[in-house]
Design an enzyme around this catalytic site. Structure first.
Site, PDB file in Angstrom:
ATOM      1  N   HIS A 362       0.811  -1.195  -0.122  1.00 59.47           N
ATOM      2  CA  HIS A 362       0.150  -0.028  -0.128  1.00 59.47           C
ATOM      3  C   HIS A 362       0.818   1.241   0.002  1.00 59.47           C
ATOM      4  O   HIS A 362       0.334   2.296   0.163  1.00 59.47           O
ATOM      5  CB  HIS A 362      -0.853   0.055   1.287  1.00 59.47           C
ATOM      6  CG  HIS A 362      -1.874  -1.018   1.099  1.00 59.47           C
ATOM      7  ND1 HIS A 362      -3.309  -0.916   0.867  1.00 59.47           N
ATOM      8  CD2 HIS A 362      -1.877  -2.377   1.823  1.00 59.47           C
ATOM      9  CE1 HIS A 362      -4.021  -1.815   0.992  1.00 59.47           C
ATOM     10  NE2 HIS A 362      -3.099  -2.831   1.597  1.00 59.47           N
ATOM     11  N   LYS A 553      -8.909  13.771   4.796  1.00 61.37           N
ATOM     12  CA  LYS A 553      -7.967  12.555   4.534  1.00 61.37           C
ATOM     13  C   LYS A 553      -6.750  12.872   5.782  1.00 61.37           C
ATOM     14  O   LYS A 553      -6.751  13.783   6.359  1.00 61.37           O
ATOM     15  CB  LYS A 553      -7.135  12.475   3.304  1.00 61.37           C
ATOM     16  CG  LYS A 553      -6.637  13.975   2.875  1.00 61.37           C
ATOM     17  CD  LYS A 553      -5.823  13.627   1.531  1.00 61.37           C
ATOM     18  CE  LYS A 553      -6.879  13.777   0.262  1.00 61.37           C
ATOM     19  NZ  LYS A 553      -6.729  12.643  -0.463  1.00 61.37           N
ATOM     20  N   ARG A 554      -6.088  11.639   6.174  1.00 61.01           N
ATOM     21  CA  ARG A 554      -4.960  11.936   6.882  1.00 61.01           C
ATOM     22  C   ARG A 554      -4.311  13.213   6.560  1.00 61.01           C
ATOM     23  O   ARG A 554      -3.930  13.589   5.438  1.00 61.01           O
ATOM     24  CB  ARG A 554      -4.068  10.808   7.275  1.00 61.01           C
ATOM     25  CG  ARG A 554      -4.714   9.464   7.787  1.00 61.01           C
ATOM     26  CD  ARG A 554      -4.932   9.888   9.340  1.00 61.01           C
ATOM     27  NE  ARG A 554      -3.996   9.931  10.140  1.00 61.01           N
ATOM     28  CZ  ARG A 554      -3.606   8.976  10.901  1.00 61.01           C
ATOM     29  NH1 ARG A 554      -4.476   7.948  11.224  1.00 61.01           N
ATOM     30  NH2 ARG A 554      -2.530   9.110  11.422  1.00 61.01           N
ATOM     31  N   LYS A 559       0.430  14.660   1.120  1.00 65.08           N
ATOM     32  CA  LYS A 559      -1.027  14.874   0.601  1.00 65.08           C
ATOM     33  C   LYS A 559      -1.274  16.244   0.230  1.00 65.08           C
ATOM     34  O   LYS A 559      -2.163  16.898  -0.279  1.00 65.08           O
ATOM     35  CB  LYS A 559      -1.965  14.301   1.547  1.00 65.08           C
ATOM     36  CG  LYS A 559      -1.939  12.914   1.833  1.00 65.08           C
ATOM     37  CD  LYS A 559      -2.902  12.401   2.851  1.00 65.08           C
ATOM     38  CE  LYS A 559      -2.802  10.744   3.376  1.00 65.08           C
ATOM     39  NZ  LYS A 559      -3.238   9.900   2.264  1.00 65.08           N
ATOM     40  N   THR A 661      -8.617   6.267  -1.819  1.00 63.62           N
ATOM     41  CA  THR A 661     -10.041   5.614  -1.807  1.00 63.62           C
ATOM     42  C   THR A 661     -10.999   6.888  -1.628  1.00 63.62           C
ATOM     43  O   THR A 661     -12.240   7.024  -2.227  1.00 63.62           O
ATOM     44  CB  THR A 661     -10.217   4.672  -0.909  1.00 63.62           C
ATOM     45  OG1 THR A 661      -9.568   4.807   0.442  1.00 63.62           O
ATOM     46  CG2 THR A 661      -9.534   3.365  -1.444  1.00 63.62           C
ATOM     47  N   LYS A 665     -14.791   8.003  -3.177  1.00 66.81           N
ATOM     48  CA  LYS A 665     -15.964   8.103  -2.330  1.00 66.81           C
ATOM     49  C   LYS A 665     -16.853   9.475  -3.026  1.00 66.81           C
ATOM     50  O   LYS A 665     -17.884   9.862  -3.002  1.00 66.81           O
ATOM     51  CB  LYS A 665     -15.792   8.211  -0.904  1.00 66.81           C
ATOM     52  CG  LYS A 665     -15.490   6.653  -0.488  1.00 66.81           C
ATOM     53  CD  LYS A 665     -14.843   6.892   0.875  1.00 66.81           C
ATOM     54  CE  LYS A 665     -14.067   5.585   1.100  1.00 66.81           C
ATOM     55  NZ  LYS A 665     -13.261   5.500   2.372  1.00 66.81           N
TER      56      LYS A 665
END
Ligand code: 26Q
Length: 820
Positions: A362, A553-554, A559, A661, A665
């Site tokens: 991952h 998100k985290r 990110k 992911t 969504k």
């Protein structure tokens, strides 16, 4: 069975079962029951409706010839069960009416379920989506994990900083789990090994452990959508083999007498809240070993005792999937069980082991690749260290045969890192012991082949395959967005929630103005509802007609939440300084947790909240710009957030996000994406069409090239007026009450290093956001894009992913469960 009273789903039967549960299971009359009691009574009522399906599923799956998936994962981020089970059973309307007739509000009861947050983020939530799809697709499966007493911490904001509070999800009990004390196994730690000669089997090793802990099973049935099939989520809890030591007790050493109990029960006390760098802590290694040892003993018990089969065919009973390297000790543990305890020859055991396991990777981040210092590993798992050395010896012989005299390659591929301090490399172990290795999006798999696992790919060219992630449309559309679900059903008919290809029939409706209006009203309704919550909790007004621009998100530098912030400061700056500048009003929403030890991520949260404080109160800009950081982002809040988003921010540096992911969504709920060519964004853009996706930024090869040719963020800073204005505004203390030191570590890291190349992508991002602004102004065109996006999301259902796992790796077909 059909007459079983507990299963009846008429309104009268539900009311009766509910009253019975309240009285006989909780022991209260309605008069003294608390709201929590009502929730629990309802949970028992719904649980009763699925238990028969569960019991029949388990009986079917335990037949001799059935092969079963065992999904090994240190995390299962299930989120609330009640509403999901009602959806899958098809009883939501009846339950709502039954509660209404009892004077209760079903939605309020649903909200009372505490979140089982036994995961950090993407990887744990993926495991939960996969269980939902396995059940729905009628694939026999068990998810094996840990029953952490405390799941993911609760995040609160104090003075704009993240502060962690312990989660206590079991406080009111957990009606969804079934305690299975008869499923208890012993797990050993520490001590020493000794060899002996077995008259029949020759040289053998015995492990004399220093400590023994018990693992006890707690089972949660996971029901599929409108089927009889359930899969089983089996979570292990650690307990002391002995509650207290009588000899210590008799000597008057009362603390000593219970010490062993405390040490043992610590193993499943708390989830580690890191999702990238691994700390190398002893307790974490204990957790990992505890998980795999219990699970493998359980699988062997099912194969040999319950099915009565011979161990040499174990791999025909089980396809075990390793969710990252966290459970990769399963490989040496199965070897140990087969060779040491069941006395199989090494070669036979190795064949069974390799045929049993497959490994999903991952991550590409080097700091996330697990490795354990040898002294620690050896002292906790002396026998496993020996087994790994033996696996490694045989493996490196194979490599030498293929690539003679290539010492560098041997050193790279060795399961033991000997470049400095010595470590066991878990990714290597997982690769060597598995039949297949898979990445989680096309780009990610390609980068695994080209970079991280290059040498393994070279040795075994067919072993690494891609299976792009997916998410369950049941939870992420059906549960979270019932109105949109109903509208889609009106358009394309029933049956699309477990057959997403049917959504393509939605496409023509993009050209239907009255349908677009309904689509719009649903989104608008969600936005209004959230605006209400914001007013209630934060005390200020947001405009439901503004564009809802969301990044949840985290929190992590890769990110790039701070790139989002740079953009919004640039808007602020322009509103203040350019008289002609105009924009569509936007509400920026952020949510996500930072690992408690990750200073830079925590500083990013502080930056977001500090910017929010200034912008939300500035009379010049507050009608155009609002910024909210929603604390404690989790599955429950995700279910509220995805349906209300207009714009989905997927802005990681290309080559860093394995898949993502959340991107799926959002898109399933009709948000448009602004994103880089990273992870599954690439495939999402291909599916929805480039005209429906806002693309910006460097590509993964361009990132590589730029790094090699020398990247100088400071030059970009000096040459870009807007970027400089934004950075200087932060630097001069505009968002920190004049404090120039607060954000210095963040700004310095950008100016002088910028590992994640925010400056390189800045202008492209700003320009792209301007395009978003223009597009949003054209309401009808935006709605068309939104509808077409949803219509083209079939690929990203976890049903598609699970079908691929079944076909390419597990070789398992659906099994009907009758009755129920
Ligand atoms: C490892 C060792 C010690 C302590 C903690 C950990 C640990 C725990 C969790 C390391 C990593 C994780 C979680 C990783 C994760 O969530 N990865 C995400 O997986 C998603 C599903 O495949 C992808 O979509 C995301 O891109 C990826 O970041």
């Amino acid at each position: 069975m059909k007459n079983n009273k507990r299963q009846q789903t008429s309104i009268a039967a539900i009311k009766k079962a509910f009253a019975n549960n309240l009285y006989h299971n909780i022991g209260k009359p309605a008069l003294t029951a608390t709201p929590q009691d009502f929730y629990t009574a309802l949970a028992y009522t719904v649980r009763s409706m699925l238990l028969d399906k569960y019991i029949h599923s388990m009986a079917t799956y335990l037949k001799k010839e059935t092969r079963i998936v065992a999904y090994f994962s240190a995390e299962f981020l299930e989120g609330p069960h009640l509403i999901n089970n009602m959806l899958n059973l098809g009883v939501i309307d009846q339950v709502r009416k039954a509660m209404e007739e009892l004077g209760l509000d079903m939605n309020k009861l649903i909200e009372l379920e505490s979140e089982p947050g036994l995961g950090n983020g993407g990887l744990g939530r993926l495991a939960a989506c996969y269980l939902d799809s396995l059940a729905t697709l009628k694939i026999p499966a068990i998810g094996y994990g840990l029953r952490y007493e405390h799941g993911m911490f609760e995040q609160r904001l104090e003075d704009g900083w993240q502060v962690e509070y312990s989660d206590n999800w079991l406080h009111y009990g957990n009606p969804w789990e079934l305690y299975r004390p008869e499923r208890t196994y012993r797990v050993q730690f520490g001590g020493r090994t000794e060899s002996y000669n077995d008259p029949e089997h020759g040289y053998r090793v015995r492990w004399n452990p220093g400590m023994v802990v018990k693992g006890i099973a707690y089972d949660t049935p996971i029901l599929g959508y409108r089927v009889n099939n359930c899969v089983l989520l089996r979570l292990w809890q650690a307990e002391a083999a002995q509650d207290f030591n009588f000899s210590d007790f008799n000597r008057g050493d009362y603390y000593g007498a219970v010490e062993n109990k405390v040490v043992a029960e610590n193993i499943t006390k708390v989830l580690y809240p890191n999702d990238t760098s691994q700390a190398g802590k002893r307790l974490r290694l204990e957790q990992q070993y505890f998980l795999v040892s219990c699970s493998l003993q359980d699988l062997i018990h099912m194969h040999t005792v319950m099915k009565g089969l011979d161990l040499t065919t174990h791999h025909r009973s089980v396809a075990a999937q390793l969710n990252d390297t966290h459970p990769s000790l399963a490989i040496p543990e199965l070897m140990r069980l087969l060779v040491d305890e069941h006395l199989l020859p090494w070669n036979k055991a190795w064949e069974i082991t390799q045929k049993t396991f497959s490994y999903t990777n991952h991550t590409l981040l080097p700091e996330a690749l697990e490795k354990w210092p040898i002294p620690l590993f050896q002292s906790l798992l002396p026998r496993h260290y020996e087994i790994i050395c033996e696996i490694n010896r045989r493996f490196l012989d194979e490599v030498r045969l293929r690539f003679p005299l290539d010492d560098q390659r041997i050193a790279n591929m060795s399961l033991i890192d000997e470049t400095g301090e010595r470590y066991v490399r878990m990714a290597g172990l997982a690769c060597v012991g598995s039949s297949h290795i898979n990445g989680v999006a096309r780009l990610h798999t390609q980068l695994l082949k080209d970079q991280v696992l290059k040498d393994y790919h070279c040795l075994w060219p067919d072993k690494i395959i891609n299976i792009t992630n997916g998410v369950t449309p049941r939870r992420w559309m059906g549960v979270s967005n019932p109105k949109l679900t109903a509208l889609i059903t009106e358009a394309v008919g029933e049956g699309w929630l477990n057959d997403m290809e049917k959504l393509s029939d939605l496409e023509p409706f993009a050209d239907d103005a009255s349908f677009r209006e309904k689509w719009y009203q649903i989104k608008r309704g969600h936005k209004e509802q959230v605006a209400g919550l914001i007013l209630e909790h934060f005390g200020f007004v947001v405009d439901p007609d503004s564009m809802f621009d969301v990044q949840v998100k985290r929190i992590h530098e890769y990110k790039r939440q701070h790139l989002n912030i740079l953009h919004l400061i640039s808007l602020y700056w322009r509103l203040k300084n350019e008289p002609d500048f105009d924009m569509v009003p936007r509400t920026f929403l952020f949510g996500g947790k930072a690992a408690p030890g990750y200073f830079m991520a925590k500083l990013i949260i502080k930056l977001i909240t500090s910017v929010a404080e200034v912008l939300n109160t500035d009379p010049v800009t507050r009608d155009k710009l609002k910024v909210i950081f929603r604390p404690n982002y989790n599955v429950k809040i995700g279910q509220i957030v995805y349906p209300m988003a207009d714009l989905s921010e997927q802005i990681s540096l290309a080559g860093k996000e394995a898949s993502g992911t959340g991107n799926m969504k959002f898109a399933m709920n009709g948000a448009l994406t602004i994103g880089t060519l990273d992870g599954a964004n690439i495939e999402i853009r291909e599916e929805v069409g480039e005209e429906n996706f806002f693309l910006f930024g460097l590509t993964a090869p361009e990132v590589l090239e730029l790094r090699q040719s020398g990247y100088h963020p400071l030059d970009i800073y000096h040459n870009n007026d807007q970027l400089r204005a934004v950075i200087d505004l932060i630097e001069f203390g505009h968002f920190s009450h004049g404090d120039r030191n607060l954000f210095k570590p963040l700004l310095d890291s950008l100016k002088y290093n910028d590992e994640y190349m925010l400056f390189a992508d800045f202008q492209s991002y700003i320009d792209c956001q301007q395009e978003v602004d223009r597009a949003y102004a054209d309401k009808e065109e935006w709605l068309k894009k939104s509808i077409r996006t949803v219509a083209r999301m079939a690929e990203f259902s976890s049903d598609r992913s699970i079908r691929e796992y079944c076909g390419k790796i597990w070789q398992i077909k659906p099994v009907e469960v009758l009755s129920g």
